[in-house]
Design a protein around this motif. Sequence first.
Motif, PDB file in Angstrom:
ATOM      1  N   CYS A  17       0.858  -1.189   0.000  1.00 42.31           N
ATOM      2  CA  CYS A  17       0.000   0.000   0.000  1.00 42.31           C
ATOM      3  C   CYS A  17       0.890   1.233   0.000  1.00 42.31           C
ATOM      4  CB  CYS A  17      -0.921  -0.004   1.210  1.00 42.31           C
ATOM      5  SG  CYS A  17      -2.130  -1.338   1.180  1.00 42.31           S
ATOM      6  N   ILE A  35      -3.340  -3.981  -8.171  1.00 47.43           N
ATOM      7  CA  ILE A  35      -3.457  -5.422  -7.964  1.00 47.43           C
ATOM      8  C   ILE A  35      -4.916  -5.857  -7.874  1.00 47.43           C
ATOM      9  CG2 ILE A  35      -2.881  -7.331  -6.399  1.00 47.43           C
ATOM     10  CD1 ILE A  35      -0.292  -5.830  -5.765  1.00 47.43           C
ATOM     11  N   ASN A  36      -5.703  -5.200  -7.045  1.00 50.12           N
ATOM     12  CA  ASN A  36      -7.105  -5.599  -6.899  1.00 50.12           C
ATOM     13  C   ASN A  36      -8.058  -4.414  -6.955  1.00 50.12           C
ATOM     14  OD1 ASN A  36      -6.791  -8.490  -6.437  1.00 50.12           O
ATOM     15  ND2 ASN A  36      -5.803  -7.908  -4.517  1.00 50.12           N
ATOM     16  N   SER A  37      -7.616  -3.309  -7.481  1.00 49.85           N
ATOM     17  CA  SER A  37      -8.437  -2.112  -7.433  1.00 49.85           C
ATOM     18  C   SER A  37      -8.011  -1.147  -8.530  1.00 49.85           C
ATOM     19  CB  SER A  37      -8.291  -1.452  -6.052  1.00 49.85           C
ATOM     20  OG  SER A  37      -9.130  -0.329  -5.937  1.00 49.85           O
ATOM     21  N   GLU A  51      -8.066   0.589 -13.924  1.00 47.69           N
ATOM     22  CA  GLU A  51      -7.627  -0.710 -13.414  1.00 47.69           C
ATOM     23  C   GLU A  51      -6.432  -1.226 -14.207  1.00 47.69           C
ATOM     24  OE1 GLU A  51     -11.220  -3.287 -11.832  1.00 47.69           O
ATOM     25  OE2 GLU A  51     -11.695  -2.484 -13.820  1.00 47.69           O
ATOM     26  N   SER A  66      -4.136   4.915  -4.391  1.00 47.51           N
ATOM     27  CA  SER A  66      -4.910   3.681  -4.514  1.00 47.51           C
ATOM     28  C   SER A  66      -5.319   3.240  -3.114  1.00 47.51           C
ATOM     29  CB  SER A  66      -4.083   2.583  -5.193  1.00 47.51           C
ATOM     30  OG  SER A  66      -4.805   1.371  -5.223  1.00 47.51           O
ATOM     31  N   GLU A  68      -5.894   0.139  -2.411  1.00 49.31           N
ATOM     32  CA  GLU A  68      -5.443  -1.240  -2.269  1.00 49.31           C
ATOM     33  C   GLU A  68      -3.958  -1.340  -2.611  1.00 49.31           C
ATOM     34  OE1 GLU A  68      -7.334  -3.566  -1.091  1.00 49.31           O
ATOM     35  OE2 GLU A  68      -9.276  -2.536  -1.150  1.00 49.31           O
ATOM     36  N   GLU A  69      -3.450  -2.555  -2.551  1.00 48.62           N
ATOM     37  CA  GLU A  69      -2.054  -2.790  -2.874  1.00 48.62           C
ATOM     38  C   GLU A  69      -1.786  -2.514  -4.348  1.00 48.62           C
ATOM     39  OE1 GLU A  69      -0.679  -6.300   0.189  1.00 48.62           O
ATOM     40  OE2 GLU A  69      -1.670  -6.860  -1.682  1.00 48.62           O
ATOM     41  N   GLN A  70      -0.564  -2.112  -4.624  1.00 44.42           N
ATOM     42  CA  GLN A  70      -0.132  -1.959  -6.003  1.00 44.42           C
ATOM     43  C   GLN A  70       1.330  -2.372  -6.115  1.00 44.42           C
ATOM     44  OE1 GLN A  70       0.777   2.077  -7.582  1.00 44.42           O
ATOM     45  NE2 GLN A  70      -0.150   2.838  -5.704  1.00 44.42           N
ATOM     46  N   LEU A 105       1.485 -10.149 -12.341  1.00 47.01           N
ATOM     47  CA  LEU A 105       0.337 -10.264 -11.441  1.00 47.01           C
ATOM     48  C   LEU A 105       0.152 -11.703 -10.967  1.00 47.01           C
ATOM     49  CD1 LEU A 105      -2.251  -7.848 -13.092  1.00 47.01           C
ATOM     50  CD2 LEU A 105      -1.236  -7.636 -10.811  1.00 47.01           C
ATOM     51  N   LYS A 109       0.232 -12.652  -6.969  1.00 47.15           N
ATOM     52  CA  LYS A 109      -0.962 -13.211  -6.323  1.00 47.15           C
ATOM     53  C   LYS A 109      -0.820 -14.690  -5.950  1.00 47.15           C
ATOM     54  CE  LYS A 109      -4.233 -10.076  -8.607  1.00 47.15           C
ATOM     55  NZ  LYS A 109      -5.426 -10.001  -9.498  1.00 47.15           N
TER      56      LYS A 109
END
Length: 247
Positions: A17, A35-37, A51, A66, A68-70, A105, A109
């Motif tokens: 984050c 990653i998720n946002s 996105e 962001s 979320e995580e990036q 990615l 993940k």
Amino acid sequence: MENSIYIERDFGWFLGCFENNRQHRHYAIQLSIPINSFVDVELTEKNISTESPVLIKPNISHRITSNEEQFLLLINPASTIGHFWNKTAANTVSEINHPVIAALLAVIKDGALDTGERRSKINSLIKSYDCFCDSFIHQGDDRINKALGYLASQTNRVVPLDEIAGVCALSPDRFLHLFKKETGMTYRRAQLWAKLVDAIPLMRNYSVTETAHEAGFADSAHFSRTFRENFGFNPREVLKFSWFIQV
């Protein structure tokens, strides 16, 4: 996932984050992968909410936020890896779709990987996209391509201007002009990048002030300013995270 930073001579990355959301600019090529946002990219002339991964070329004022995580990749423009990414997008700021994004990615993940395995796989993917690999070579000035290849073989030292210009069979003035045109940064700035990367390991055992003096900077203010101009991070911010370096 714990926030972490990895730094190597020609690239560095941050995973987690990202709280450093001030408007800023730096000389690194930046690839931001949500990653998720969504990520929100605030530029001087427009804002982007997406996105998709965003590639920002050197010295472009921006602010990224962001919830979320990036994954944030910073690349040395004066490297063969940097040359690949510079030629991948025509615009100074671009949403991009490239096979390496999906591969990165997938690694990020993959919950079965431990931290070391994830780091190794990420680094291997980044290094596999290099303009001097047969599959990926891009058009550009052959003389500067030759200079980048030479610099890649001389990572243990700072190469003087007269020497690198001679390698390219150019006058120093002509070399400086072409180098900036092809990479987006001055050769002096490229020399400072190498000097900073050599200084970073010292921060494990020295204060920022001591590191600055050991690395040949006038003082900690000069070191910190140059660090931020190149990477977008203050050196003290790097020390907050779990970080790894290989030079």
